[in-house]
Design a protein around this motif. Sequence first.
Motif, mmCIF file in Angstrom:
data_model
loop_
_atom_site.group_PDB
_atom_site.id
_atom_site.type_symbol
_atom_site.label_atom_id
_atom_site.label_comp_id
_atom_site.label_asym_id
_atom_site.label_seq_id
_atom_site.Cartn_x
_atom_site.Cartn_y
_atom_site.Cartn_z
ATOM 1 N N UNK A 126 42.871 31.337 126.086
ATOM 2 C CA UNK A 126 42.759 32.618 125.392
ATOM 3 C C UNK A 126 42.828 33.732 126.428
ATOM 4 N N UNK A 127 44.043 34.061 126.818
ATOM 5 C CA UNK A 127 44.269 35.093 127.831
ATOM 6 C C UNK A 127 44.645 36.391 127.122
ATOM 7 N N UNK A 128 44.020 37.471 127.530
ATOM 8 C CA UNK A 128 44.316 38.781 126.954
ATOM 9 C C UNK A 128 44.741 39.732 128.070
ATOM 10 N N UNK A 129 45.796 40.496 127.820
ATOM 11 C CA UNK A 129 46.212 41.494 128.803
ATOM 12 C C UNK A 129 46.643 42.759 128.073
ATOM 13 N N UNK A 130 46.163 43.892 128.572
ATOM 14 C CA UNK A 130 46.475 45.186 127.970
ATOM 15 C C UNK A 130 46.897 46.174 129.046
ATOM 16 N N UNK B 13 49.823 43.296 125.735
ATOM 17 C CA UNK B 13 51.078 42.867 126.355
ATOM 18 C C UNK B 13 51.335 41.432 125.936
ATOM 19 N N UNK B 14 52.553 41.158 125.443
ATOM 20 C CA UNK B 14 52.899 39.804 125.028
ATOM 21 C C UNK B 14 53.234 38.946 126.253
ATOM 22 N N UNK C 12 52.831 30.508 131.202
ATOM 23 C CA UNK C 12 53.439 31.270 132.288
ATOM 24 C C UNK C 12 52.492 31.333 133.489
ATOM 25 N N UNK C 13 53.072 31.209 134.674
ATOM 26 C CA UNK C 13 52.257 31.303 135.890
ATOM 27 C C UNK C 13 51.998 32.759 136.278
ATOM 28 N N UNK D 83 54.839 42.806 134.062
ATOM 29 C CA UNK D 83 54.812 44.100 133.382
ATOM 30 C C UNK D 83 55.742 45.039 134.148
ATOM 31 N N UNK D 84 56.842 45.421 133.496
ATOM 32 C CA UNK D 84 57.810 46.338 134.104
ATOM 33 C C UNK D 84 57.782 47.648 133.328
#
Length: 335
Positions: A189-193, A199-200, A205-206, A210-211
Amino acid sequence: SFGDNYELPNRTAYSETCAAIGSVYWNHRLYLLTGDVKYYDILERTLYNALIAGISLDGTKFFYPNPLESDEKYTFNMGSCTRQGWFDCSCCPTNLIRFIPSIPGLIYATFADTLFVNLYASNKANISIKKANVEIVQETGYPWTGNVKIIVNPLKSSDFTIKLRIPYWARNQAVPGDLYHYAVNYPVDISIKVNGENVKYRQGDTYISITRKWQKGDRIELSLPMQVKRVLSNPLVKDNLNKVAIEYGPLVYCAEEADNQLAVDNIVLTTGEVLQPLFRNDLLDGIMVINGKVSVADKKAAKTVQADQSPLTLIPYYSWSNRGVGKMKVWLPAE
């Protein structure tokens, strides 16, 4: 120390502190050469466990070897059962003192227009990306929590990519290769904002990439799943047959005599126990302990007594032997 393939004895393990330092340096160079994240997976695991175990919390005593079990009798550390202040061959103390100031150089890497965030630790860094100056500020309680906040402050608005490394343990991989594996597949359960917007990413994924055109004050928030995990060995490791080890995030845990009313030799960690993390400010300079209740081994009857359970406290392996000589185990019987 050299032996047969999969010959990994716990009590007489050599696991030299200098070898751990050498492993970190070596894997760092292999990463810089290839960009393969598996080298950082090894680096992080070694850094938080085998390496910093070599120095006491007050910074004055050292382990030459780092066994995964102690019976408080076998003098594994050049004539001692605990850390010593010096050795005739003093490579480990001096190597540690050289290594610790180099840790900032392991946190980030750059390639072309990409910044790689490889380790998580509170810090402030000034980095050049595409000839643009960028200040990066990390705020985190890692490794006790999996929450990381990164503030991006380019000198002027700039297009580039930031890649956040997803550690091996958050991808359900105990270590690259087949030596260790988790007992079950734990929830990922990884969350990134970025600036509050999700952010999807693709599970497994290793890196999360984010570009964007970064502006001063842009905020990245990463949340990694911190769970108590049971680790099993490859069955070819005979010393670990029917045994289990415990991890939390990147940290390997152990049972030390100082924390447990039940003799360390009698602890049995079957699959039914519920283990819970708890942060203790008052213990070993502040650590996350793992608490639970475990079964008791009745060695005279050659059986495990399920009804009579005893409290269990596990501490990070790196912090053991800071309270005098006592028994310790990383690998505990599972039946």
